[in-house]
Design a protein around this motif. Structure first.
Motif, mmCIF file in Angstrom:
data_model
loop_
_atom_site.group_PDB
_atom_site.id
_atom_site.type_symbol
_atom_site.label_atom_id
_atom_site.label_comp_id
_atom_site.label_asym_id
_atom_site.label_seq_id
_atom_site.Cartn_x
_atom_site.Cartn_y
_atom_site.Cartn_z
ATOM 1 N N ASP A 180 0.821 -1.210 0.000
ATOM 2 C CA ASP A 180 0.000 0.000 0.000
ATOM 3 C C ASP A 180 0.859 1.265 0.000
ATOM 4 N N HIS A 181 2.027 1.190 0.670
ATOM 5 C CA HIS A 181 2.865 2.384 0.809
ATOM 6 C C HIS A 181 4.335 1.953 0.855
ATOM 7 N N ILE A 182 5.170 2.681 0.133
ATOM 8 C CA ILE A 182 6.604 2.372 0.057
ATOM 9 C C ILE A 182 7.400 3.498 0.711
ATOM 10 N N ILE A 183 8.374 3.128 1.543
ATOM 11 C CA ILE A 183 9.370 4.069 2.053
ATOM 12 C C ILE A 183 10.711 3.583 1.519
ATOM 13 N N ASP A 184 11.284 4.310 0.584
ATOM 14 C CA ASP A 184 12.499 3.895 -0.117
ATOM 15 C C ASP A 184 13.703 4.582 0.512
ATOM 16 N N SER A 199 8.846 8.319 -1.071
ATOM 17 C CA SER A 199 7.802 7.755 -0.217
ATOM 18 C C SER A 199 6.462 7.916 -0.922
ATOM 19 N N GLY A 200 5.648 6.856 -0.862
ATOM 20 C CA GLY A 200 4.332 6.942 -1.483
ATOM 21 C C GLY A 200 3.839 5.589 -1.953
ATOM 22 N N SER A 201 2.745 5.608 -2.667
ATOM 23 C CA SER A 201 2.176 4.379 -3.218
ATOM 24 C C SER A 201 3.030 3.911 -4.385
ATOM 25 N N ASN A 206 6.335 5.286 -9.201
ATOM 26 C CA ASN A 206 6.473 5.131 -10.645
ATOM 27 C C ASN A 206 6.865 6.440 -11.321
ATOM 28 N N THR A 207 6.513 7.556 -10.714
ATOM 29 C CA THR A 207 6.798 8.863 -11.314
ATOM 30 C C THR A 207 7.956 9.582 -10.636
ATOM 31 N N ASN A 208 8.579 8.925 -9.663
ATOM 32 C CA ASN A 208 9.650 9.567 -8.888
ATOM 33 C C ASN A 208 11.002 8.986 -9.303
ATOM 34 N N SER A 212 15.227 4.561 -5.814
ATOM 35 C CA SER A 212 16.077 3.462 -6.278
ATOM 36 C C SER A 212 15.238 2.358 -6.891
ATOM 37 N N LEU A 213 13.930 2.392 -6.655
ATOM 38 C CA LEU A 213 13.028 1.370 -7.183
ATOM 39 C C LEU A 213 12.438 1.770 -8.540
ATOM 40 N N TYR A 214 12.721 2.992 -8.974
ATOM 41 C CA TYR A 214 12.094 3.533 -10.188
ATOM 42 C C TYR A 214 12.297 2.608 -11.388
ATOM 43 N N GLN A 215 13.518 2.151 -11.601
ATOM 44 C CA GLN A 215 13.807 1.289 -12.732
ATOM 45 C C GLN A 215 13.498 -0.179 -12.441
#
Length: 222
Positions: A180-184, A199-201, A206-208, A212-215
């Motif tokens: 539901d929510h990611i803290i990267d 931080s976010g859903s 996906n837009t940030n 580090s998880l973007y790709q």
């Protein structure tokens, strides 16, 4: 008929376990200048229980045979013989992706992720609780096949539906993409980490591009 109780079918207490190996199934020979040697117990032949306890059978299986079954094998066996009470007790182990573990496997041989999933399964078998709980899991997908991660996610959702909350420390994107929510945190580990990158859903991550998880989570090459 023999006057046995549940304790006679546990290798953790004296009642029914082999006295020679204390229910270990093997004895340790201490070597003065070499590593200790473990040998199969000659008294019980590695079966961990007293001979008279092993004579007790259910559907041609004694307690050693049953504890040697994997969770999935035991489910099939007890379903076949309509032992619904036992099936209900061990079904949650299969639900958290532990179907491959033997019923009698020592907890000391489990990985950290496996131990956490067994704890989760034991909690799920207790049913709905009046008080809500905050669960913290540290990489519970360790050693899990991709198919079993889906089972673990369903168990997490079951806890959430009961009003509980879950925090998971995880690197496996197969699980992260369903939260539901990611803290990267990052950008790397140890002294090179600890910064809040995003931080976010999952859709917000996906837009940030700072994440580090973007790709990793999404295919942005299209």
């Amino acid at each position: 008929m023999a006057g046995y109780s549940a304790k006679h079918f546990s290798f953790n207490v004296d009642a029914g376990r082999c006295e020679s190996c204390k229910g270990e199934g093997e004895v340790t020979i201490e070597m003065q200048f070499m590593s200790d040697v473990k040998l199969k117990c000659e008294t019980c032949e590695g079966k961990r229980f007293k001979r008279e306890v092993l004579e007790v059978r259910f559907a041609e299986k004694n307690i050693f045979d049953i504890l040697s079954m994997s969770v999935d094998e035991a489910l099939a066996f007890f379903k076949k013989h309509n032992e619904t009470k036992i099936v209900k007790k061990i079904q949650s182990l299969a639900n958290v992706g532990m179907g491959y573990v033997a019923l009698g496997q020592s907890s000391s041989t489990l990985s950290g992720g496996e131990a956490q999933r067994i704890k989760l399964a034991s909690y799920l078998t207790k049913g709905r609780h009046k008080d809500c709980t905050l669960f913290l899991f540290d990489e519970p997908t360790t050693g899990l096949h991709f198919h079993d991660i889906g089972k673990l996610l369903k168990s997490f959702r079951q806890l959430i539906d009961q009003g509980h909350s879950i925090i998971v420390i995880e690197h496996n994107t197969s699980l992260i993409e369903h939260v539901d929510h990611i803290i990267d945190l990052g950008p790397n580990g140890g002294q090179l980490g600890g910064e809040l990158l995003a931080s976010g859903s999952p859709s917000e991550i996906n837009t940030n591009q700072k994440s580090s998880l973007y790709q990793q989570l999404f295919d942005h090459s299209k």
